[in-house]
Design a protein around this motif. Sequence first.
Motif, short mmCIF file in Angstrom:
data_model
loop_
_atom_site.label_atom_id
_atom_site.label_comp_id
_atom_site.label_asym_id
_atom_site.label_seq_id
_atom_site.Cartn_x
_atom_site.Cartn_y
_atom_site.Cartn_z
N GLY A 78 0.83 -1.21 0.00
CA GLY A 78 0.00 0.00 0.00
C GLY A 78 0.85 1.25 0.00
N ALA A 79 1.95 1.21 0.74
CA ALA A 79 2.85 2.36 0.77
C ALA A 79 3.49 2.61 -0.59
N ILE A 80 3.81 1.54 -1.31
CA ILE A 80 4.38 1.69 -2.65
C ILE A 80 3.38 2.35 -3.59
N CYS A 81 2.12 1.95 -3.50
CA CYS A 81 1.08 2.59 -4.32
C CYS A 81 1.03 4.09 -4.02
N GLY A 82 1.16 4.44 -2.73
CA GLY A 82 1.17 5.85 -2.37
C GLY A 82 2.35 6.59 -2.94
N THR A 83 3.52 5.98 -2.91
CA THR A 83 4.71 6.67 -3.43
C THR A 83 4.66 6.81 -4.95
N LEU A 84 4.09 5.81 -5.63
CA LEU A 84 3.97 5.92 -7.09
C LEU A 84 3.05 7.08 -7.45
N TYR A 85 1.98 7.24 -6.69
CA TYR A 85 1.09 8.37 -6.95
C TYR A 85 1.80 9.69 -6.68
N LEU A 86 2.50 9.78 -5.56
CA LEU A 86 3.19 11.03 -5.22
C LEU A 86 4.30 11.34 -6.21
N ALA A 87 4.98 10.31 -6.71
CA ALA A 87 6.04 10.52 -7.68
C ALA A 87 5.51 11.07 -9.00
N SER A 88 4.24 10.80 -9.30
CA SER A 88 3.65 11.28 -10.55
C SER A 88 3.23 12.75 -10.46
N ARG A 89 3.21 13.30 -9.26
CA ARG A 89 2.82 14.69 -9.08
C ARG A 89 3.99 15.61 -9.43
#
Length: 416
Positions: free
Chosen positions: A269-280
Motif C-alpha cells: 500500500g505504501a508503494i502505491c502511495g509513493t507511485l502516486y506522489l512521484a507522478s505529481r
Amino acid sequence: MALPSLRALRHRNFRLFLAGQIFALIGYWIQIVAQSWLLYRLTGSATLLGVLAFASSLPILLLAPVAGWWADRCNLHRTMFATQVLELLQAVILATLALTGILQPWHIIALAMMMGILVAIELPIRHAYLLELVDGKEDLPNAIALTSLMANSGRMVGPALAGVLIGVLSEAHCFLINAFTYIAVVISFLLIRVRTQPREPSTQPLLAGLREGFAYAWNLLPIRALLLTLSVVALLAAPYSTLMPVMVREVFHGNADLMGFLMSASGGGAICGTLYLASRKNARGLVRLIIIAVLAAGTALALFAHAPSVWIALPLLSVVGFGILVTSVSVNTILQTIVDDDKRGRVMSLYTAAFLGVMPFGALTAGALADLIGPRATLTLGGLCCVTAALFLARNRHRLREQIRPIYEKLGIARR
C-alpha cells in the motif's frame, strides 16, 4: 527524455544513492522483522516488543534536533558515509552474537538502541543531502517521492523474505544477510561525487541554533499544524507494526510467514502511495491529500483490528500503509518546499522527531495496552484518534492555505 515520475533519476549521484540504499533497506527490514520475532519467541511478551520499539526510536526524538543543527553546518556526504559504516558495524555485531548462540533479549534491545542512535543522526542529514544529490529544488519533490518508493519497496520485500528465511534458516541468518547488504551501500558512496551547497559561515552556539529552529517552526502555522498531525499518526497509527507478532499468533493463529506477508501488504500500500506522489509535479494540493490519507489510515486500522480473516486483513493493512506513507511523505514535501534553506536541517530534524521520534512512545503504550486490554481494542483506539486528527486538520485547512499560497506563488507552483 525521463518520464515525469522518474525525472530525479537523470542525476547520476541520485541514481547511485538509490541503488545502494535499496539493498540496505531490504536488509534493514529483514533484520527488523527477525529481531522482533526472535524477541517474542524468546520471551512471549508484548510489553518487551514495545520496549524494543521504544529503545530503537527514543534516540531519534532526543538526538534528531541536534543532528539537524549539525546538518546545517557539516559536510553532508562525508557524514552520511560515516553513518552507513557504523550501521554496518551494528549489523555485524548482531549477526555474530546470534550465529554464536550468545544473543540474549537484552542484546537485541541494546543493539536496537545503537541503531536508533545512528538513524537519529542519519535522517536529518539524509533529508538535507537529497538537495545536493539532485543539484537544486527543481527535482527535489520527485527525489523525495522516489526515495520513499525505494524505502517502501524494501519494506514490502524485506518482511516477506524475512518470513521465508526464518522458516527455512533462522533469525541469525537474517541478521547476517542484512550485514552483507551494506557492501552495496559502501560502493555507492565511494562512487558519488557531489557539489557541496554553499553555506553561510555561522558561529551560532548549539542552544541558540536549536531555539531559532524551534521558534521558526512553531511560528509558521503550516509547519506547526503538519508536524502535530504527523505526530498523532506516529503515536497512534504507526505502532500497529509493533503489535503484529501478537496479532499474528493470538488473533490469526499464524507463524513468521504470515507476519511477513501482512507486513508486506502494508508495504505494498505504501508503494502505491509513493507511485502516486512521484507522478505529481509539485506540492500543490498536498494538504487536502494529507487529510484524506490520515482519515483512511485511521478507519482502516480500526477495521483491521476486528478483521474476521487474513484475506480481509491484507487489503486493510494496504490502506493503512498507503495512508501513513502518503501522510509522512506529503508533510516532508511541503516542508522541504516552503522552508528556508539555512534552516532546512533543523526543520527536517523536527520532522524526523515528530514521526520516528514519537513512535517509541506509541510502541511502548501500544505494547502495554495490548497486555491489558488486548491488541484489538488497542488498535481500534488508535485508529479512531487518527480519524479525529484528520477532521481537526480539515477544519483548519483554509488557514493553512492562506499562509502556504504566497510561498507557492513565489516559487511559481500556485494555481493562478
